[in-house]
Motif scaffolding. Structure first.
Motif, mmCIF file in Angstrom:
data_model
loop_
_atom_site.group_PDB
_atom_site.id
_atom_site.type_symbol
_atom_site.label_atom_id
_atom_site.label_comp_id
_atom_site.label_asym_id
_atom_site.label_seq_id
_atom_site.Cartn_x
_atom_site.Cartn_y
_atom_site.Cartn_z
ATOM 1 N N GLY A 5 34.397 19.750 28.413
ATOM 2 C CA GLY A 5 33.559 19.230 29.486
ATOM 3 C C GLY A 5 32.818 20.363 30.185
ATOM 4 O O GLY A 5 33.280 21.504 30.235
ATOM 5 N N ALA A 6 31.674 20.029 30.740
ATOM 6 C CA ALA A 6 30.779 21.026 31.338
ATOM 7 C C ALA A 6 31.406 21.745 32.531
ATOM 8 O O ALA A 6 31.238 22.960 32.689
ATOM 9 N N GLU A 7 32.139 21.024 33.385
ATOM 10 C CA GLU A 7 32.716 21.671 34.568
ATOM 11 C C GLU A 7 33.823 22.653 34.199
ATOM 12 O O GLU A 7 33.940 23.708 34.813
ATOM 13 N N ARG A 8 34.628 22.320 33.198
ATOM 14 C CA ARG A 8 35.668 23.263 32.763
ATOM 15 C C ARG A 8 35.033 24.531 32.197
ATOM 16 O O ARG A 8 35.490 25.637 32.467
ATOM 17 N N VAL A 9 34.011 24.359 31.392
ATOM 18 C CA VAL A 9 33.320 25.526 30.831
ATOM 19 C C VAL A 9 32.694 26.345 31.958
ATOM 20 O O VAL A 9 32.767 27.576 31.954
ATOM 21 N N ASP A 10 32.123 25.683 32.964
ATOM 22 C CA ASP A 10 31.525 26.384 34.095
ATOM 23 C C ASP A 10 32.591 27.161 34.865
ATOM 24 O O ASP A 10 32.372 28.306 35.267
ATOM 25 N N TYR A 11 33.744 26.540 35.087
ATOM 26 C CA TYR A 11 34.840 27.242 35.758
ATOM 27 C C TYR A 11 35.251 28.480 34.952
ATOM 28 O O TYR A 11 35.375 29.583 35.498
ATOM 29 N N ALA A 12 35.476 28.299 33.667
ATOM 30 C CA ALA A 12 35.918 29.404 32.818
ATOM 31 C C ALA A 12 34.882 30.533 32.810
ATOM 32 O O ALA A 12 35.230 31.710 32.978
ATOM 33 N N ARG A 13 33.628 30.197 32.649
ATOM 34 C CA ARG A 13 32.555 31.189 32.644
ATOM 35 C C ARG A 13 32.520 31.961 33.961
ATOM 36 O O ARG A 13 32.303 33.159 33.997
ATOM 37 N N GLY A 14 32.766 31.255 35.055
ATOM 38 C CA GLY A 14 32.687 31.862 36.381
ATOM 39 C C GLY A 14 33.659 32.993 36.612
ATOM 40 O O GLY A 14 33.420 33.870 37.451
ATOM 41 N N ASP A 15 34.762 33.019 35.877
ATOM 42 C CA ASP A 15 35.735 34.088 36.054
ATOM 43 C C ASP A 15 35.275 35.410 35.447
ATOM 44 O O ASP A 15 35.814 36.458 35.779
ATOM 45 N N ALA A 16 34.313 35.383 34.561
ATOM 46 C CA ALA A 16 33.847 36.627 33.932
ATOM 47 C C ALA A 16 32.411 36.985 34.282
ATOM 48 O O ALA A 16 32.055 38.160 34.298
ATOM 49 N N THR A 17 31.587 36.005 34.581
ATOM 50 C CA THR A 17 30.139 36.233 34.669
ATOM 51 C C THR A 17 29.724 37.251 35.728
ATOM 52 O O THR A 17 28.736 37.952 35.546
ATOM 53 N N HIS A 18 30.472 37.385 36.813
ATOM 54 C CA HIS A 18 30.088 38.303 37.899
ATOM 55 C C HIS A 18 30.871 39.617 37.888
ATOM 56 O O HIS A 18 30.653 40.460 38.759
ATOM 57 N N LEU A 19 31.777 39.793 36.935
ATOM 58 C CA LEU A 19 32.657 40.961 36.980
ATOM 59 C C LEU A 19 31.930 42.288 36.800
ATOM 60 O O LEU A 19 32.304 43.285 37.423
ATOM 61 N N LEU A 20 30.906 42.332 35.984
ATOM 62 C CA LEU A 20 30.186 43.602 35.804
ATOM 63 C C LEU A 20 29.481 44.015 37.089
ATOM 64 O O LEU A 20 29.522 45.195 37.482
ATOM 65 N N ALA A 21 28.853 43.057 37.770
ATOM 66 C CA ALA A 21 28.200 43.361 39.051
ATOM 67 C C ALA A 21 29.238 43.747 40.101
ATOM 68 O O ALA A 21 29.018 44.657 40.910
ATOM 69 N N LEU A 22 30.365 43.057 40.110
ATOM 70 C CA LEU A 22 31.435 43.370 41.055
ATOM 71 C C LEU A 22 31.973 44.776 40.811
ATOM 72 O O LEU A 22 32.152 45.557 41.753
ATOM 73 N N GLU A 23 32.218 45.107 39.558
ATOM 74 C CA GLU A 23 32.717 46.445 39.240
ATOM 75 C C GLU A 23 31.744 47.519 39.718
ATOM 76 O O GLU A 23 32.154 48.524 40.308
ATOM 77 N N ALA A 24 30.451 47.316 39.493
ATOM 78 C CA ALA A 24 29.448 48.294 39.924
ATOM 79 C C ALA A 24 29.459 48.455 41.442
ATOM 80 O O ALA A 24 29.400 49.576 41.964
ATOM 81 N N SER A 25 29.546 47.343 42.162
ATOM 82 C CA SER A 25 29.582 47.385 43.621
ATOM 83 C C SER A 25 30.815 48.130 44.125
ATOM 84 O O SER A 25 30.731 48.985 45.016
ATOM 85 N N LEU A 26 31.966 47.796 43.563
ATOM 86 C CA LEU A 26 33.207 48.443 43.989
ATOM 87 C C LEU A 26 33.223 49.927 43.618
ATOM 88 O O LEU A 26 33.729 50.755 44.386
#
Length: 184
Positions: free
Chosen positions: A153-174
């Motif tokens: 289902g689309a919402e499960r895939v969206d949830y799963a994607r959300g755990d990784a999609t921002h990590l590169l930007a977060l790592e750079a900021s930190l």
């Protein structure tokens, strides 16, 4: 989001990762009614693309396809809280050994920031309040769902994607903040 559920698509993902400096990763697993549990999805994000890999369909192909890129010291693997579950699960379930990883939760701890991913993303300015609220809602609904079930289902895939999609930007900021505070 590229949903990877066939061997050819997994090989294409592996080929695309060979050309990056870093990628983000997270795992969704099933552990109820199971002694050790097992990985059901692996989410991988690069600067350009989010991939959700169906480990249930590709269990035997995961290690051979992705093992070499995870062992490549020239490519950084970015996790959030990898120590307890993600790295041991990659090793146990697929024979994947991780070399050169970064953990945004450890970075956050050194800075005295929130340790939860959604709160950390918002406090670091990587996502806005509305996106954080959506991520929190999806987490409440899907974090402990049965990841063996298909279709996802689309919402499960969206949830799963959300755990990784921002990590590169977060790592750079930190990393910038760690350097500014003399902690890098």
């Amino acid at each position: 989001v590229v949903f990877v559920d066939a061997p050819a698509a997994l090989e294409a993902l592996a080929a695309s990762l060979r050309g990056v400096d870093a990628f983000a990763i997270d795992i969704e697993a099933h552990s109820e009614h199971s002694f050790e549990g097992f990985a059901c999805l692996v989410q991988i994000s690069t600067i350009e693309t989010d991939y959700v890999v169906d480990c249930v369909a590709l269990r035997d192909a995961m290690g051979p396809a992705l093992g070499p890129i995870f062992a490549d010291a020239a490519v950084r693997k970015v996790f959030h809280s990898c120590e307890g579950v993600d790295i041991p699960r990659l090793d146990r379930d697929f024979g994947i050994f991780v070399v050169n990883c970064s953990d945004t939760q450890l970075m956050a701890r050194a800075l005295g920031k929130p340790l939860g991913l959604v709160d950390l993303l918002e406090s670091a300015g990587v996502v806005e309040a509305a996106a954080a609220a959506r991520m929190t809602s999806l987490k409440r609904d899907y974090q402990n769902c049965d990841w063996r079930e298909r279709p996802l289902g689309a919402e499960r895939v969206d949830y799963a994607r959300g755990d990784a999609t921002h990590l590169l930007a977060l790592e750079a900021s930190l990393a910038r903040e760690l350097a500014a505070n003399g902690l890098a």
